[in-house]
Design a protein around this motif. Structure first.
Motif, PDB file in Angstrom:
ATOM      1  N   PHE A 168       0.828  -1.207   0.000  1.00 48.86           N
ATOM      2  CA  PHE A 168       0.000   0.000   0.000  1.00 48.86           C
ATOM      3  C   PHE A 168       0.867   1.263   0.000  1.00 48.86           C
ATOM      4  O   PHE A 168       0.623   2.216  -0.744  1.00 48.86           O
ATOM      5  CB  PHE A 168      -0.919  -0.019   1.228  1.00 48.86           C
ATOM      6  CG  PHE A 168      -1.757   1.215   1.382  1.00 48.86           C
ATOM      7  CD1 PHE A 168      -2.824   1.450   0.521  1.00 48.86           C
ATOM      8  CD2 PHE A 168      -1.461   2.149   2.366  1.00 48.86           C
ATOM      9  CE1 PHE A 168      -3.597   2.599   0.655  1.00 48.86           C
ATOM     10  CE2 PHE A 168      -2.227   3.291   2.496  1.00 48.86           C
ATOM     11  CZ  PHE A 168      -3.302   3.511   1.651  1.00 48.86           C
ATOM     12  N   LEU A 169       1.908   1.248   0.833  1.00 51.82           N
ATOM     13  CA  LEU A 169       2.801   2.404   0.904  1.00 51.82           C
ATOM     14  C   LEU A 169       3.567   2.606  -0.406  1.00 51.82           C
ATOM     15  O   LEU A 169       3.759   3.741  -0.858  1.00 51.82           O
ATOM     16  CB  LEU A 169       3.785   2.231   2.075  1.00 51.82           C
ATOM     17  CG  LEU A 169       3.164   2.281   3.472  1.00 51.82           C
ATOM     18  CD1 LEU A 169       4.215   1.959   4.535  1.00 51.82           C
ATOM     19  CD2 LEU A 169       2.557   3.656   3.731  1.00 51.82           C
ATOM     20  N   ILE A 170       4.012   1.489  -1.027  1.00 49.53           N
ATOM     21  CA  ILE A 170       4.718   1.582  -2.316  1.00 49.53           C
ATOM     22  C   ILE A 170       3.796   2.158  -3.377  1.00 49.53           C
ATOM     23  O   ILE A 170       4.192   3.000  -4.198  1.00 49.53           O
ATOM     24  CB  ILE A 170       5.249   0.197  -2.739  1.00 49.53           C
ATOM     25  CG1 ILE A 170       6.390  -0.235  -1.814  1.00 49.53           C
ATOM     26  CG2 ILE A 170       5.733   0.234  -4.194  1.00 49.53           C
ATOM     27  CD1 ILE A 170       6.867  -1.638  -2.066  1.00 49.53           C
ATOM     28  N   GLY A 171       2.534   1.757  -3.359  1.00 49.86           N
ATOM     29  CA  GLY A 171       1.570   2.283  -4.318  1.00 49.86           C
ATOM     30  C   GLY A 171       1.385   3.778  -4.151  1.00 49.86           C
ATOM     31  O   GLY A 171       1.335   4.530  -5.134  1.00 49.86           O
ATOM     32  N   ILE A 172       1.292   4.228  -2.901  1.00 52.45           N
ATOM     33  CA  ILE A 172       1.157   5.669  -2.652  1.00 52.45           C
ATOM     34  C   ILE A 172       2.393   6.415  -3.147  1.00 52.45           C
ATOM     35  O   ILE A 172       2.297   7.499  -3.754  1.00 52.45           O
ATOM     36  CB  ILE A 172       0.943   5.925  -1.146  1.00 52.45           C
ATOM     37  CG1 ILE A 172      -0.437   5.401  -0.715  1.00 52.45           C
ATOM     38  CG2 ILE A 172       1.070   7.411  -0.825  1.00 52.45           C
ATOM     39  CD1 ILE A 172      -0.688   5.526   0.766  1.00 52.45           C
ATOM     40  N   LEU A 173       3.592   5.829  -2.906  1.00 50.39           N
ATOM     41  CA  LEU A 173       4.840   6.464  -3.341  1.00 50.39           C
ATOM     42  C   LEU A 173       4.888   6.595  -4.856  1.00 50.39           C
ATOM     43  O   LEU A 173       5.290   7.637  -5.399  1.00 50.39           O
ATOM     44  CB  LEU A 173       6.027   5.646  -2.832  1.00 50.39           C
ATOM     45  CG  LEU A 173       7.420   6.176  -3.219  1.00 50.39           C
ATOM     46  CD1 LEU A 173       7.639   7.580  -2.671  1.00 50.39           C
ATOM     47  CD2 LEU A 173       8.510   5.229  -2.728  1.00 50.39           C
ATOM     48  N   LEU A 174       4.492   5.553  -5.585  1.00 47.65           N
ATOM     49  CA  LEU A 174       4.494   5.596  -7.053  1.00 47.65           C
ATOM     50  C   LEU A 174       3.536   6.654  -7.578  1.00 47.65           C
ATOM     51  O   LEU A 174       3.846   7.372  -8.541  1.00 47.65           O
ATOM     52  CB  LEU A 174       4.139   4.213  -7.621  1.00 47.65           C
ATOM     53  CG  LEU A 174       5.187   3.120  -7.417  1.00 47.65           C
ATOM     54  CD1 LEU A 174       4.665   1.772  -7.909  1.00 47.65           C
ATOM     55  CD2 LEU A 174       6.486   3.479  -8.145  1.00 47.65           C
ATOM     56  N   SER A 189       4.591   9.945  -9.754  1.00 47.78           N
ATOM     57  CA  SER A 189       3.949  10.240 -11.035  1.00 47.78           C
ATOM     58  C   SER A 189       3.415  11.658 -11.059  1.00 47.78           C
ATOM     59  O   SER A 189       3.601  12.404 -12.038  1.00 47.78           O
ATOM     60  CB  SER A 189       2.826   9.236 -11.291  1.00 47.78           C
ATOM     61  OG  SER A 189       2.143   9.550 -12.484  1.00 47.78           O
ATOM     62  N   ILE A 190       2.766  12.079  -9.976  1.00 51.29           N
ATOM     63  CA  ILE A 190       2.222  13.448  -9.897  1.00 51.29           C
ATOM     64  C   ILE A 190       3.350  14.472  -9.946  1.00 51.29           C
ATOM     65  O   ILE A 190       3.259  15.495 -10.628  1.00 51.29           O
ATOM     66  CB  ILE A 190       1.383  13.609  -8.607  1.00 51.29           C
ATOM     67  CG1 ILE A 190       0.124  12.744  -8.687  1.00 51.29           C
ATOM     68  CG2 ILE A 190       1.008  15.073  -8.380  1.00 51.29           C
ATOM     69  CD1 ILE A 190      -0.675  12.703  -7.403  1.00 51.29           C
ATOM     70  N   THR A 191       4.445  14.180  -9.238  1.00 52.27           N
ATOM     71  CA  THR A 191       5.594  15.090  -9.231  1.00 52.27           C
ATOM     72  C   THR A 191       6.190  15.232 -10.628  1.00 52.27           C
ATOM     73  O   THR A 191       6.540  16.339 -11.062  1.00 52.27           O
ATOM     74  CB  THR A 191       6.668  14.581  -8.258  1.00 52.27           C
ATOM     75  OG1 THR A 191       6.119  14.490  -6.944  1.00 52.27           O
ATOM     76  CG2 THR A 191       7.871  15.523  -8.230  1.00 52.27           C
ATOM     77  N   GLY A 192       6.307  14.106 -11.358  1.00 50.57           N
ATOM     78  CA  GLY A 192       6.839  14.146 -12.712  1.00 50.57           C
ATOM     79  C   GLY A 192       5.994  15.003 -13.637  1.00 50.57           C
ATOM     80  O   GLY A 192       6.512  15.817 -14.411  1.00 50.57           O
ATOM     81  N   VAL A 193       4.685  14.835 -13.550  1.00 53.94           N
ATOM     82  CA  VAL A 193       3.780  15.640 -14.375  1.00 53.94           C
ATOM     83  C   VAL A 193       3.912  17.115 -14.015  1.00 53.94           C
ATOM     84  O   VAL A 193       3.938  17.989 -14.882  1.00 53.94           O
ATOM     85  CB  VAL A 193       2.317  15.167 -14.202  1.00 53.94           C
ATOM     86  CG1 VAL A 193       1.362  16.131 -14.886  1.00 53.94           C
ATOM     87  CG2 VAL A 193       2.162  13.761 -14.762  1.00 53.94           C
ATOM     88  N   TRP A 194       4.019  17.409 -12.727  1.00 50.19           N
ATOM     89  CA  TRP A 194       4.151  18.803 -12.278  1.00 50.19           C
ATOM     90  C   TRP A 194       5.441  19.430 -12.817  1.00 50.19           C
ATOM     91  O   TRP A 194       5.442  20.582 -13.258  1.00 50.19           O
ATOM     92  CB  TRP A 194       4.142  18.848 -10.763  1.00 50.19           C
ATOM     93  CG  TRP A 194       4.308  20.238 -10.205  1.00 50.19           C
ATOM     94  CD1 TRP A 194       3.347  21.193 -10.061  1.00 50.19           C
ATOM     95  CD2 TRP A 194       5.534  20.829  -9.754  1.00 50.19           C
ATOM     96  NE1 TRP A 194       3.895  22.344  -9.554  1.00 50.19           N
ATOM     97  CE2 TRP A 194       5.227  22.153  -9.349  1.00 50.19           C
ATOM     98  CE3 TRP A 194       6.842  20.367  -9.647  1.00 50.19           C
ATOM     99  CZ2 TRP A 194       6.206  23.009  -8.844  1.00 50.19           C
ATOM    100  CZ3 TRP A 194       7.815  21.216  -9.151  1.00 50.19           C
ATOM    101  CH2 TRP A 194       7.497  22.525  -8.755  1.00 50.19           C
ATOM    102  N   LEU A 195       6.543  18.660 -12.807  1.00 49.27           N
ATOM    103  CA  LEU A 195       7.817  19.179 -13.311  1.00 49.27           C
ATOM    104  C   LEU A 195       7.742  19.475 -14.808  1.00 49.27           C
ATOM    105  O   LEU A 195       8.277  20.479 -15.290  1.00 49.27           O
ATOM    106  CB  LEU A 195       8.943  18.182 -13.027  1.00 49.27           C
ATOM    107  CG  LEU A 195       9.357  18.043 -11.560  1.00 49.27           C
ATOM    108  CD1 LEU A 195      10.367  16.916 -11.387  1.00 49.27           C
ATOM    109  CD2 LEU A 195       9.937  19.362 -11.039  1.00 49.27           C
ATOM    110  N   ILE A 196       7.067  18.581 -15.554  1.00 51.08           N
ATOM    111  CA  ILE A 196       6.925  18.792 -16.997  1.00 51.08           C
ATOM    112  C   ILE A 196       6.105  20.040 -17.280  1.00 51.08           C
ATOM    113  O   ILE A 196       6.456  20.874 -18.119  1.00 51.08           O
ATOM    114  CB  ILE A 196       6.283  17.546 -17.660  1.00 51.08           C
ATOM    115  CG1 ILE A 196       7.250  16.367 -17.607  1.00 51.08           C
ATOM    116  CG2 ILE A 196       5.893  17.849 -19.108  1.00 51.08           C
ATOM    117  CD1 ILE A 196       6.638  15.063 -18.082  1.00 51.08           C
TER     118      ILE A 196
END
Length: 206
Positions: free
Chosen positions: A17-23, A27-34
């Motif tokens: 569950f924690l790994i899923g939240i981290l992924l 993903s959200i951070t990557g989109v924000w950076l782009i």
């Protein structure tokens, strides 16, 4: 034993569950950076043809592209920076992003253009943008012979060839050259003094 097995499954379930939240967070951070990088893109001018040194800068010579330049933004020419009366301080190649240092006022330009006639013809490879030397052979006092040829001006740029090119163009081919203003008097003196002029391309790497 059954109780221990249930506790282990619960533990690994929590990890997954924690790994899923981290992924998801990554993903959200990557989109924000782009998106942020896209927002930081700056409109600048890119040359859509080769512009010779000393040539007037016109809006039709450029296209606007958006590039993320960060702290280097002020070093490149933006659409609003282009003004009437500006000329290129050096040759700008097609596709080049134009630095602000390229645009200079015509009154401040150190170069001008002069048309010379190459009495020996010019090679086929001489075209707009070619770096050449101008050699001259002054007439001797007797008027029947010429002195030893020598370089009149070196490393000048061809702005245009005014007659069709060939493997070796006919004698008398005219070439428009971008010349430093400090050399203008010498070139005009050679022309009016009856020197035989030859335009010679500078070999690559010389």
């Amino acid at each position: 034993m059954a109780s221990l097995s249930l506790r282990r499954r619960a533990f690994w379930g929590d990890i997954r569950f924690l790994i899923g939240i981290l992924l998801v967070a990554l993903s959200i951070t990557g989109v924000w950076l782009i998106v942020s990088a896209s927002d930081d893109a700056t409109p600048v001018l890119q040359a859509n043809r080769t512009i010779m040194q000393g040539e007037a800068l016109r809006s039709s010579d450029f296209q606007v592209v958006e590039i993320g330049l960060g702290a280097l933004t002020d070093q490149y020419l933006a659409p609003q920076d282009l003004r009437a009366g500006q000329v290129a301080s050096r040759t700008v190649r097609e596709g080049e992003i134009v630095p602000t240092s390229v645009a200079t006022d015509a009154d401040d330009s150190r170069s001008t253009t002069i048309v010379v006639e190459s009495t020996t013809g010019i090679p086929q490879e001489v075209a707009a943008g070619t770096v050449v030397e101008v050699w001259h052979a002054p007439p001797l006092d007797d008027g029947r012979a010429r002195d030893t040829p020598r370089i009149l001006v070196a490393d000048v740029i061809v702005r245009s060839v005014l007659e069709p090119e060939g493997m070796l163009a006919d004698a008398g081919t005219q070439v428009e050259l971008v010349v430093d203003r400090a050399d203008v008097a010498d070139v005009l003196a050679a022309i009016t003094g009856g020197s035989s002029l030859s335009v010679v391309p500078v070999a690559a790497g010389s």
